[in-house]
Design a protein around this motif. Structure first.
Motif, PDB file in Angstrom:
ATOM      1  N   PHE A  30       0.799  -1.213   0.000  1.00  0.00           N
ATOM      2  CA  PHE A  30       0.000   0.000   0.000  1.00  0.00           C
ATOM      3  C   PHE A  30       0.839   1.274   0.000  1.00  0.00           C
ATOM      4  N   PHE A  33      -0.198   4.792  -1.864  1.00  0.00           N
ATOM      5  CA  PHE A  33      -1.642   5.003  -1.952  1.00  0.00           C
ATOM      6  C   PHE A  33      -1.955   6.372  -1.372  1.00  0.00           C
ATOM      7  N   PRO A  35      -5.180   9.405  -0.816  1.00  0.00           N
ATOM      8  CA  PRO A  35      -6.622   9.344  -0.551  1.00  0.00           C
ATOM      9  C   PRO A  35      -7.474   9.139  -1.804  1.00  0.00           C
ATOM     10  N   THR A  37      -6.688   7.313  -4.356  1.00  0.00           N
ATOM     11  CA  THR A  37      -6.613   5.880  -4.647  1.00  0.00           C
ATOM     12  C   THR A  37      -7.604   5.106  -3.786  1.00  0.00           C
ATOM     13  N   TRP A  38      -7.669   5.450  -2.517  1.00  0.00           N
ATOM     14  CA  TRP A  38      -8.616   4.778  -1.626  1.00  0.00           C
ATOM     15  C   TRP A  38     -10.060   5.092  -2.022  1.00  0.00           C
ATOM     16  N   LEU A  41     -10.868   2.953  -5.020  1.00  0.00           N
ATOM     17  CA  LEU A  41     -11.027   1.574  -4.559  1.00  0.00           C
ATOM     18  C   LEU A  41     -12.383   1.379  -3.875  1.00  0.00           C
ATOM     19  N   ALA A  42     -12.783   2.344  -3.064  1.00  0.00           N
ATOM     20  CA  ALA A  42     -14.076   2.248  -2.378  1.00  0.00           C
ATOM     21  C   ALA A  42     -15.229   2.322  -3.376  1.00  0.00           C
ATOM     22  N   SER A  45     -15.541  -1.006  -5.176  1.00  0.00           N
ATOM     23  CA  SER A  45     -16.096  -2.011  -4.269  1.00  0.00           C
ATOM     24  C   SER A  45     -17.589  -1.810  -4.058  1.00  0.00           C
TER      25      SER A  45
END
Length: 132
Positions: A30, A33, A35, A37-38, A41-42, A45
């Protein structure tokens, strides 16, 4: 959930094994990474979980229709934001898709009940007899 847990466990094992051999013990998968990127990803998902929820309560045809509409919407948004050109094929496809969804959702008139058929045939007989 079980499949995701198994994948997470496998990723952690691989992560520890790969970076344990490096000189820098603080390295991780990670690293780098941010914010954004997160957030991406969220969103991916949550999109996957939404598809699962839709498929649980709807049929596969509805999923296909929603996917095609999302592609059409992406094309129109791309036209607005990025000033791309929409070709003839896109317009023809959009017309076919919209008309097929309309035809799929349209409910035909219910067939006449037996009483209505009997009443209408009785009326036509009595009309014929009175005319003769």
């Amino acid at each position: 959930v079980a499949l995701a847990s198994a994948g997470l466990l496998g990723m952690l094992i691989v992560n520890n094994r790969i970076f344990a051999d490096e000189a820098d013990g603080d390295a991780s998968v990670f690293d780098g990474f941010i914010p954004l990127t997160w957030a991406v990803l969220a969103m991916i998902s949550l999109g996957g979980l939404t598809v699962v929820a839709v498929l649980r309560y709807a049929d596969n045809l509805l999923k296909g229709i929603s996917m095609v509409f999302s592609l059409l919407l992406s094309g129109v948004v791309s036209l607005i934001l990025f000033d791309t050109e929409i070709g003839v094929v896109f317009v023809v496809a959009a017309i076919i898709i919209c008309s097929s969804v309309f035809l799929y959702q349209a409910t035909p008139a219910p067939p006449p009940s037996r009483e209505e058929v009997r009443i209408s045939s009785t009326n036509t007989r009595s009309e014929k007899e009175s005319a003769a």
